[in-house]
Design a protein around this motif. Structure first.
Motif, PDB file in Angstrom:
ATOM      1  N   CYS A  72       0.929  -1.250   0.132  1.00 22.70           N
ATOM      2  CA  CYS A  72       0.158  -0.283   0.121  1.00 22.70           C
ATOM      3  C   CYS A  72       0.779   1.263  -0.199  1.00 22.70           C
ATOM      4  O   CYS A  72       0.547   2.249  -0.613  1.00 22.70           O
ATOM      5  CB  CYS A  72      -1.061   0.054   1.263  1.00 22.70           C
ATOM      6  N   VAL A  73       1.974   1.357   0.702  1.00 24.38           N
ATOM      7  CA  VAL A  73       2.942   2.472   0.939  1.00 24.38           C
ATOM      8  C   VAL A  73       3.778   2.611  -0.348  1.00 24.38           C
ATOM      9  O   VAL A  73       3.848   3.755  -0.765  1.00 24.38           O
ATOM     10  CB  VAL A  73       3.204   2.593   2.195  1.00 24.38           C
ATOM     11  N   THR A  74       4.472   1.623  -0.667  1.00 27.42           N
ATOM     12  CA  THR A  74       5.670   1.851  -1.638  1.00 27.42           C
ATOM     13  C   THR A  74       5.088   1.534  -2.978  1.00 27.42           C
ATOM     14  O   THR A  74       5.612   2.281  -3.989  1.00 27.42           O
ATOM     15  CB  THR A  74       6.720   1.134  -1.277  1.00 27.42           C
ATOM     16  N   ILE A  75       4.196   0.749  -3.193  1.00 26.26           N
ATOM     17  CA  ILE A  75       3.925   0.163  -4.629  1.00 26.26           C
ATOM     18  C   ILE A  75       2.873   0.654  -5.212  1.00 26.26           C
ATOM     19  O   ILE A  75       2.783   1.274  -6.409  1.00 26.26           O
ATOM     20  CB  ILE A  75       4.092  -1.526  -4.770  1.00 26.26           C
ATOM     21  N   LEU A  76       1.789   0.659  -4.567  1.00 30.20           N
ATOM     22  CA  LEU A  76       0.287   0.887  -5.130  1.00 30.20           C
ATOM     23  C   LEU A  76       0.579   2.365  -5.628  1.00 30.20           C
ATOM     24  O   LEU A  76       0.126   2.778  -6.484  1.00 30.20           O
ATOM     25  CB  LEU A  76      -0.513   0.654  -3.915  1.00 30.20           C
ATOM     26  N   PRO A  77       1.084   3.179  -4.570  1.00 29.25           N
ATOM     27  CA  PRO A  77       1.236   4.749  -5.091  1.00 29.25           C
ATOM     28  C   PRO A  77       1.888   4.914  -6.696  1.00 29.25           C
ATOM     29  O   PRO A  77       1.189   5.465  -7.344  1.00 29.25           O
ATOM     30  CB  PRO A  77       1.711   5.495  -4.147  1.00 29.25           C
ATOM     31  N   ASP A  78       2.924   4.294  -6.916  1.00 32.95           N
ATOM     32  CA  ASP A  78       3.566   4.327  -7.972  1.00 32.95           C
ATOM     33  C   ASP A  78       2.581   3.487  -9.278  1.00 32.95           C
ATOM     34  O   ASP A  78       2.901   4.229 -10.303  1.00 32.95           O
ATOM     35  CB  ASP A  78       4.893   3.159  -8.141  1.00 32.95           C
ATOM     36  N   VAL A  79       1.948   2.814  -9.034  1.00 29.48           N
ATOM     37  CA  VAL A  79       1.210   1.759 -10.124  1.00 29.48           C
ATOM     38  C   VAL A  79       0.092   2.739 -10.354  1.00 29.48           C
ATOM     39  O   VAL A  79      -0.398   3.104 -11.434  1.00 29.48           O
ATOM     40  CB  VAL A  79       0.469   0.641  -9.374  1.00 29.48           C
ATOM     41  N   LEU A  80      -0.603   3.753  -9.216  1.00 33.50           N
ATOM     42  CA  LEU A  80      -1.649   4.308  -9.565  1.00 33.50           C
ATOM     43  C   LEU A  80      -1.049   5.758 -10.205  1.00 33.50           C
ATOM     44  O   LEU A  80      -1.870   6.553 -10.709  1.00 33.50           O
ATOM     45  CB  LEU A  80      -2.369   4.720  -8.454  1.00 33.50           C
ATOM     46  N   ASP A  81      -0.021   6.093 -10.090  1.00 33.97           N
ATOM     47  CA  ASP A  81       0.657   7.425 -10.516  1.00 33.97           C
ATOM     48  C   ASP A  81       0.801   7.497 -11.904  1.00 33.97           C
ATOM     49  O   ASP A  81       0.906   8.538 -12.484  1.00 33.97           O
ATOM     50  CB  ASP A  81       1.614   7.706  -9.755  1.00 33.97           C
ATOM     51  N   THR A  82       0.846   6.130 -12.655  1.00 34.72           N
ATOM     52  CA  THR A  82       1.375   6.012 -14.146  1.00 34.72           C
ATOM     53  C   THR A  82       0.191   6.649 -15.069  1.00 34.72           C
ATOM     54  O   THR A  82      -0.857   6.570 -14.370  1.00 34.72           O
ATOM     55  CB  THR A  82       1.562   4.812 -14.369  1.00 34.72           C
ATOM     56  N   GLU A  83       0.573   7.298 -16.243  1.00 35.55           N
ATOM     57  CA  GLU A  83      -0.401   7.280 -17.142  1.00 35.55           C
ATOM     58  C   GLU A  83      -0.999   6.085 -17.792  1.00 35.55           C
ATOM     59  O   GLU A  83      -0.435   5.616 -18.456  1.00 35.55           O
ATOM     60  CB  GLU A  83       0.170   8.374 -18.234  1.00 35.55           C
ATOM     61  N   ALA A  84      -2.199   5.626 -17.261  1.00 37.75           N
ATOM     62  CA  ALA A  84      -2.631   4.507 -17.956  1.00 37.75           C
ATOM     63  C   ALA A  84      -4.338   4.773 -17.931  1.00 37.75           C
ATOM     64  O   ALA A  84      -4.818   5.601 -17.400  1.00 37.75           O
ATOM     65  CB  ALA A  84      -2.717   3.594 -16.748  1.00 37.75           C
ATOM     66  N   GLY A  85      -4.855   3.821 -18.978  1.00 35.47           N
ATOM     67  CA  GLY A  85      -6.083   4.001 -19.230  1.00 35.47           C
ATOM     68  C   GLY A  85      -7.069   3.561 -17.989  1.00 35.47           C
ATOM     69  O   GLY A  85      -6.444   2.921 -16.932  1.00 35.47           O
ATOM     70  N   MET A  86      -8.575   3.832 -18.010  1.00 33.17           N
ATOM     71  CA  MET A  86      -9.456   3.332 -16.963  1.00 33.17           C
ATOM     72  C   MET A  86      -9.285   1.896 -16.894  1.00 33.17           C
ATOM     73  O   MET A  86      -9.316   1.103 -15.630  1.00 33.17           O
ATOM     74  CB  MET A  86     -10.540   3.927 -17.256  1.00 33.17           C
ATOM     75  N   ALA A  87      -9.127   1.372 -18.142  1.00 28.97           N
ATOM     76  CA  ALA A  87      -9.167  -0.532 -18.057  1.00 28.97           C
ATOM     77  C   ALA A  87      -8.091  -0.998 -17.224  1.00 28.97           C
ATOM     78  O   ALA A  87      -8.017  -1.771 -16.284  1.00 28.97           O
ATOM     79  CB  ALA A  87      -9.442  -0.756 -19.478  1.00 28.97           C
ATOM     80  N   LEU A  88      -6.843  -0.349 -17.582  1.00 32.73           N
ATOM     81  CA  LEU A  88      -5.425  -0.977 -16.997  1.00 32.73           C
ATOM     82  C   LEU A  88      -5.746  -0.494 -15.658  1.00 32.73           C
ATOM     83  O   LEU A  88      -5.200  -1.453 -14.578  1.00 32.73           O
ATOM     84  CB  LEU A  88      -4.529  -0.417 -17.627  1.00 32.73           C
ATOM     85  N   ARG A  89      -6.069   0.761 -15.103  1.00 34.82           N
ATOM     86  CA  ARG A  89      -6.220   0.977 -13.637  1.00 34.82           C
ATOM     87  C   ARG A  89      -7.090   0.251 -13.009  1.00 34.82           C
ATOM     88  O   ARG A  89      -6.768  -0.414 -11.926  1.00 34.82           O
ATOM     89  CB  ARG A  89      -6.548   2.345 -13.408  1.00 34.82           C
ATOM     90  N   MET A  90      -8.121  -0.164 -13.454  1.00 31.50           N
ATOM     91  CA  MET A  90      -9.364  -1.225 -12.861  1.00 31.50           C
ATOM     92  C   MET A  90      -8.576  -2.567 -12.731  1.00 31.50           C
ATOM     93  O   MET A  90      -8.563  -3.322 -11.519  1.00 31.50           O
ATOM     94  CB  MET A  90     -10.493  -1.144 -13.614  1.00 31.50           C
ATOM     95  N   MET A  91      -7.794  -3.019 -13.764  1.00 28.05           N
ATOM     96  CA  MET A  91      -7.296  -4.504 -13.722  1.00 28.05           C
ATOM     97  C   MET A  91      -6.107  -4.173 -12.585  1.00 28.05           C
ATOM     98  O   MET A  91      -6.050  -5.288 -11.721  1.00 28.05           O
ATOM     99  CB  MET A  91      -6.510  -4.691 -14.907  1.00 28.05           C
ATOM    100  N   GLU A  92      -5.430  -3.212 -12.451  1.00 25.91           N
ATOM    101  CA  GLU A  92      -4.273  -3.154 -11.261  1.00 25.91           C
ATOM    102  C   GLU A  92      -5.139  -3.079 -10.167  1.00 25.91           C
ATOM    103  O   GLU A  92      -4.525  -3.887  -9.059  1.00 25.91           O
ATOM    104  CB  GLU A  92      -3.506  -1.805 -11.525  1.00 25.91           C
ATOM    105  N   ILE A  93      -6.021  -2.425  -9.678  1.00 21.58           N
ATOM    106  CA  ILE A  93      -6.727  -2.482  -8.456  1.00 21.58           C
ATOM    107  C   ILE A  93      -7.401  -3.515  -8.193  1.00 21.58           C
ATOM    108  O   ILE A  93      -7.265  -4.246  -7.097  1.00 21.58           O
ATOM    109  CB  ILE A  93      -7.612  -1.018  -8.406  1.00 21.58           C
ATOM    110  N   LEU A  94      -8.025  -4.534  -9.111  1.00 22.75           N
ATOM    111  CA  LEU A  94      -8.674  -5.901  -8.836  1.00 22.75           C
ATOM    112  C   LEU A  94      -7.609  -6.726  -8.620  1.00 22.75           C
ATOM    113  O   LEU A  94      -7.620  -7.508  -7.615  1.00 22.75           O
ATOM    114  CB  LEU A  94      -9.227  -6.098 -10.195  1.00 22.75           C
ATOM    115  N   ALA A  95      -6.253  -6.666  -9.171  1.00 23.51           N
ATOM    116  CA  ALA A  95      -5.124  -7.469  -8.933  1.00 23.51           C
ATOM    117  C   ALA A  95      -4.733  -7.240  -7.696  1.00 23.51           C
ATOM    118  O   ALA A  95      -4.343  -8.146  -6.663  1.00 23.51           O
ATOM    119  CB  ALA A  95      -3.964  -7.211  -9.987  1.00 23.51           C
TER     120      ALA A  95
END
Length: 103
Positions: A72-95
């Motif tokens: 939550c503290v080190t990896i998730l913010p970097d993943v959510l900070d990238t320029e990604a489409g809504m579909a990819l972002r939803m897949m990342e959050i679901l994963a």
């Protein structure tokens, strides 16, 4: 044993992002993995004789919580900070939520 692959890759990516060279990050990962494996095994084998249920009742939830905190503290913010489409972002959050569910 397969659960260590994403863990080690995440650690490697964090080290490289923090300025380590690829070779330095790989060597540090190898050294910390070996030391952690031996110390963790020794502690686990020794502690189960000290307190009944220590491993499954205390250490397992503590370790899972530590991994969730790091994610939550080190990896998730970097993943959510990238320029990604809504579909990819939803897949990342679901994963991520799937990982939480497995723990």
């Amino acid at each position: 044993m397969l659960h260590e692959i994403p863990h080690e890759l995440g650690d490697f990516a964090t080290l490289v992002k923090r300025g380590f060279t690829w070779n330095a990050a790989i060597m540090l990962q190898i050294m910390t993995s070996i030391v952690a494996a031996f110390l963790g095994t020794a502690f686990g084998l020794y502690s189960r004789h000290l307190v009944e249920g220590l491993g499954s009742d205390i250490l397992l939830p503590f370790t899972a919580g530590g991994f969730l905190y790091l994610a939550c503290v080190t990896i998730l913010p970097d993943v959510l900070d990238t320029e990604a489409g809504m579909a990819l972002r939803m897949m990342e959050i679901l994963a991520f939520l799937l990982e939480v569910g497995f723990m």
